[in-house]
Design a protein around this motif. Structure first.
Motif, PDB file in Angstrom:
ATOM      1  N   THR A  79       3.967 -10.975  -4.549  1.00  0.00           N
ATOM      2  CA  THR A  79       5.172 -11.721  -4.912  1.00  0.00           C
ATOM      3  C   THR A  79       4.870 -12.891  -5.845  1.00  0.00           C
ATOM      4  OG1 THR A  79       4.928 -13.122  -2.936  1.00  0.00           O
ATOM      5  CG2 THR A  79       6.315 -11.156  -2.725  1.00  0.00           C
ATOM      6  N   ALA A  80       3.588 -13.130  -6.129  1.00  0.00           N
ATOM      7  CA  ALA A  80       3.191 -14.313  -6.905  1.00  0.00           C
ATOM      8  C   ALA A  80       3.790 -14.316  -8.309  1.00  0.00           C
ATOM      9  CB  ALA A  80       1.669 -14.393  -6.980  1.00  0.00           C
ATOM     10  N   ASN A  81       3.922 -13.144  -8.921  1.00  0.00           N
ATOM     11  CA  ASN A  81       4.416 -13.077 -10.299  1.00  0.00           C
ATOM     12  C   ASN A  81       5.933 -12.935 -10.392  1.00  0.00           C
ATOM     13  OD1 ASN A  81       1.782 -13.224 -11.310  1.00  0.00           O
ATOM     14  ND2 ASN A  81       1.513 -11.006 -11.154  1.00  0.00           N
ATOM     15  N   SER A  82       6.605 -12.968  -9.247  1.00  0.00           N
ATOM     16  CA  SER A  82       8.057 -12.821  -9.234  1.00  0.00           C
ATOM     17  C   SER A  82       8.731 -14.185  -9.359  1.00  0.00           C
ATOM     18  CB  SER A  82       8.506 -12.149  -7.932  1.00  0.00           C
ATOM     19  OG  SER A  82       9.897 -12.259  -7.756  1.00  0.00           O
ATOM     20  N   THR A  83       9.705 -14.287 -10.263  1.00  0.00           N
ATOM     21  CA  THR A  83      10.417 -15.556 -10.428  1.00  0.00           C
ATOM     22  C   THR A  83      11.266 -15.885  -9.202  1.00  0.00           C
ATOM     23  OG1 THR A  83      12.228 -14.397 -11.553  1.00  0.00           O
ATOM     24  CG2 THR A  83      10.511 -15.357 -12.940  1.00  0.00           C
ATOM     25  N   MET A  84      11.635 -14.864  -8.439  1.00  0.00           N
ATOM     26  CA  MET A  84      12.461 -15.076  -7.251  1.00  0.00           C
ATOM     27  C   MET A  84      11.638 -15.156  -5.969  1.00  0.00           C
ATOM     28  SD  MET A  84      15.547 -15.316  -8.326  1.00  0.00           S
ATOM     29  CE  MET A  84      16.363 -15.043  -9.912  1.00  0.00           C
ATOM     30  N   GLY A  85      10.348 -14.866  -6.068  1.00  0.00           N
ATOM     31  CA  GLY A  85       9.509 -14.916  -4.878  1.00  0.00           C
ATOM     32  C   GLY A  85       9.722 -13.750  -3.947  1.00  0.00           C
ATOM     33  N   SER A  86      10.106 -12.606  -4.515  1.00  0.00           N
ATOM     34  CA  SER A  86      10.266 -11.410  -3.691  1.00  0.00           C
ATOM     35  C   SER A  86       9.836 -10.197  -4.496  1.00  0.00           C
ATOM     36  CB  SER A  86      11.718 -11.239  -3.222  1.00  0.00           C
ATOM     37  OG  SER A  86      12.573 -10.987  -4.324  1.00  0.00           O
ATOM     38  N   ALA A  87       9.500  -9.124  -3.781  1.00  0.00           N
ATOM     39  CA  ALA A  87       9.083  -7.891  -4.443  1.00  0.00           C
ATOM     40  C   ALA A  87       9.619  -6.702  -3.655  1.00  0.00           C
ATOM     41  CB  ALA A  87       7.560  -7.819  -4.546  1.00  0.00           C
ATOM     42  N   VAL A  88      10.249  -5.765  -4.369  1.00  0.00           N
ATOM     43  CA  VAL A  88      10.823  -4.575  -3.740  1.00  0.00           C
ATOM     44  C   VAL A  88       9.972  -3.361  -4.088  1.00  0.00           C
ATOM     45  CG1 VAL A  88      12.837  -3.074  -3.558  1.00  0.00           C
ATOM     46  CG2 VAL A  88      13.144  -5.545  -3.913  1.00  0.00           C
ATOM     47  N   THR A  89       9.548  -2.632  -3.069  1.00  0.00           N
ATOM     48  CA  THR A  89       8.839  -1.368  -3.260  1.00  0.00           C
ATOM     49  C   THR A  89       9.756  -0.257  -2.791  1.00  0.00           C
ATOM     50  OG1 THR A  89       6.733  -2.472  -2.786  1.00  0.00           O
ATOM     51  CG2 THR A  89       6.746  -0.064  -2.757  1.00  0.00           C
ATOM     52  N   GLY A  90      10.263   0.529  -3.724  1.00  0.00           N
ATOM     53  CA  GLY A  90      11.240   1.550  -3.391  1.00  0.00           C
ATOM     54  C   GLY A  90      10.618   2.907  -3.147  1.00  0.00           C
ATOM     55  N   ALA A  91      11.110   3.607  -2.148  1.00  0.00           N
ATOM     56  CA  ALA A  91      10.725   4.999  -1.894  1.00  0.00           C
ATOM     57  C   ALA A  91      11.997   5.831  -1.994  1.00  0.00           C
ATOM     58  CB  ALA A  91      10.070   5.141  -0.527  1.00  0.00           C
ATOM     59  N   ASN A  92      12.481   5.970  -3.244  1.00  0.00           N
ATOM     60  CA  ASN A  92      13.676   6.769  -3.489  1.00  0.00           C
ATOM     61  C   ASN A  92      13.270   8.112  -4.083  1.00  0.00           C
ATOM     62  OD1 ASN A  92      13.177   6.269  -6.286  1.00  0.00           O
ATOM     63  ND2 ASN A  92      14.324   4.352  -6.137  1.00  0.00           N
ATOM     64  N   VAL A  93      14.253   8.858  -4.581  1.00  0.00           N
ATOM     65  CA  VAL A  93      13.955  10.204  -5.080  1.00  0.00           C
ATOM     66  C   VAL A  93      12.981  10.185  -6.254  1.00  0.00           C
ATOM     67  CG1 VAL A  93      15.921  10.252  -6.678  1.00  0.00           C
ATOM     68  CG2 VAL A  93      15.039  12.396  -5.751  1.00  0.00           C
ATOM     69  N   GLU A  94      12.914   9.076  -6.975  1.00  0.00           N
ATOM     70  CA  GLU A  94      11.991   8.982  -8.096  1.00  0.00           C
ATOM     71  C   GLU A  94      10.545   8.846  -7.645  1.00  0.00           C
ATOM     72  OE1 GLU A  94      13.674   5.737 -10.267  1.00  0.00           O
ATOM     73  OE2 GLU A  94      15.069   7.020 -11.365  1.00  0.00           O
ATOM     74  N   LYS A  95      10.355   8.415  -6.413  1.00  0.00           N
ATOM     75  CA  LYS A  95       9.003   8.301  -5.844  1.00  0.00           C
ATOM     76  C   LYS A  95       8.707   9.424  -4.858  1.00  0.00           C
ATOM     77  CE  LYS A  95       7.978   4.267  -7.729  1.00  0.00           C
ATOM     78  NZ  LYS A  95       7.969   3.036  -6.914  1.00  0.00           N
ATOM     79  N   VAL A  96       9.748   9.911  -4.202  1.00  0.00           N
ATOM     80  CA  VAL A  96       9.619  10.975  -3.210  1.00  0.00           C
ATOM     81  C   VAL A  96      10.575  12.101  -3.612  1.00  0.00           C
ATOM     82  CG1 VAL A  96       9.592  11.553  -0.752  1.00  0.00           C
ATOM     83  CG2 VAL A  96       9.227   9.186  -1.468  1.00  0.00           C
ATOM     84  N   PRO A  97      10.149  13.040  -4.442  1.00  0.00           N
ATOM     85  CA  PRO A  97      11.051  14.081  -4.955  1.00  0.00           C
ATOM     86  C   PRO A  97      11.748  14.887  -3.863  1.00  0.00           C
ATOM     87  CG  PRO A  97       8.996  14.059  -6.197  1.00  0.00           C
ATOM     88  CD  PRO A  97       8.809  13.137  -5.043  1.00  0.00           C
ATOM     89  N   GLY A  98      11.127  14.987  -2.687  1.00  0.00           N
ATOM     90  CA  GLY A  98      11.723  15.743  -1.597  1.00  0.00           C
ATOM     91  C   GLY A  98      13.008  15.132  -1.058  1.00  0.00           C
ATOM     92  N   LEU A  99      13.316  13.887  -1.452  1.00  0.00           N
ATOM     93  CA  LEU A  99      14.563  13.254  -1.009  1.00  0.00           C
ATOM     94  C   LEU A  99      15.777  13.786  -1.766  1.00  0.00           C
ATOM     95  CD1 LEU A  99      13.502   9.498  -0.689  1.00  0.00           C
ATOM     96  CD2 LEU A  99      14.037  11.069   1.165  1.00  0.00           C
ATOM     97  N   ASN A 100      15.544  14.522  -2.836  1.00  0.00           N
ATOM     98  CA  ASN A 100      16.653  15.020  -3.651  1.00  0.00           C
ATOM     99  C   ASN A 100      17.668  15.779  -2.807  1.00  0.00           C
ATOM    100  OD1 ASN A 100      17.839  15.265  -6.261  1.00  0.00           O
ATOM    101  ND2 ASN A 100      17.169  17.403  -6.358  1.00  0.00           N
TER     102      ASN A 100
END
Length: 220
Positions: free
Chosen positions: A68-89
């Motif tokens: 989160t150090a490089n985030s201007t808002m002090g937060s970081a989102v790691t998404g596991a959506n269909v673009e990361k997990v194709p089986g979610l389609n």
């Protein structure tokens, strides 16, 4: 005659609703997303079933906290959506991890295609959402707590403490989408006219509008 027409209309609507529901039923075991396919539909085309592997249903990216150090808002989102997990389609679900530095925020935003439920992994957060009448529904949540944000309503999370925090977020969409208020309004491409934003924000001076636009470079 009027009563008969009403009965006919109700019957047609019920049949249409039943048909629409039936068409959303799964017709196969799965439809792993073919992310390389140039065809774009409401979802991704199906990958050749003979080429499906366990990796299409797997993602290890939520195990560790994101930086989160490089985030201007002090937060970081790691998404596991269909673009990361194709089986979610076509399955209508996805998951994310959000990490917050001390004092960090996930700024006001909305997910146009999903409701969201968060489970607090670590720390304590101040969370809330706005109703369409402008009422703020907010609460402090602690480790082990769950909080729900209704679909398409503006919401936020803030870590008011001097220790890190993190949550797991679940969505009822394979690709919820995220629209953050500041970048959306002041970083639009092409830009929203200054005079429109000035009037919309109660007469905010044009130099202030330009200053805000400078903080949110337009996306290409």
């Amino acid at each position: 005659m009027a009563t008969s027409m009403i009965h006919l209309f109700v019957t047609v609507m019920l049949v249409a609703a039943h048909t629409a529901f039936a068409e959303t039923m799964m017709l196969q075991d799965f439809c792993v997303a073919d992310l390389a396919n140039g065809v774009k539909v409401n979802g991704y085309p199906c990958k050749d079933p003979t080429k499906v592997t366990p990796e299409d249903f797997y993602f290890a990216g939520l195990a560790n906290a994101a930086a989160t150090a490089n985030s201007t808002m002090g937060s970081a989102v790691t998404g596991a959506n269909v673009e990361k997990v194709p089986g979610l389609n076509t399955l209508g679900v996805s998951i994310s991890r959000i990490d917050y530095a001390p004092g960090g925020i996930n700024p006001p935003h909305l997910h146009p295609r999903a409701s969201e439920a968060i489970f607090v992994l670590e720390g304590r957060l101040f969370v809330g959402f706005l109703t369409t009448t402008g009422k703020l529904i907010s609460k402090y949540v602690n480790k082990g707590d769950v909080f729900v944000f209704p679909k398409a309503l503006l919401h936020f999370q803030q870590n008011p403490n001097n220790t890190p925090a993190s949550v797991i977020a679940a969505f009822d969409s394979q690709l919820p989408g995220t629209q953050v208020v500041g970048p959306s309004l002041f970083g639009a491409n092409p830009p929203i006219p200054d005079e429109l934003l000035t009037k919309a924000f109660g007469g905010l001076a044009a130099p202030e509008i330009q200053k805000l636009k400078g903080k949110f470079p337009p996306k290409k």
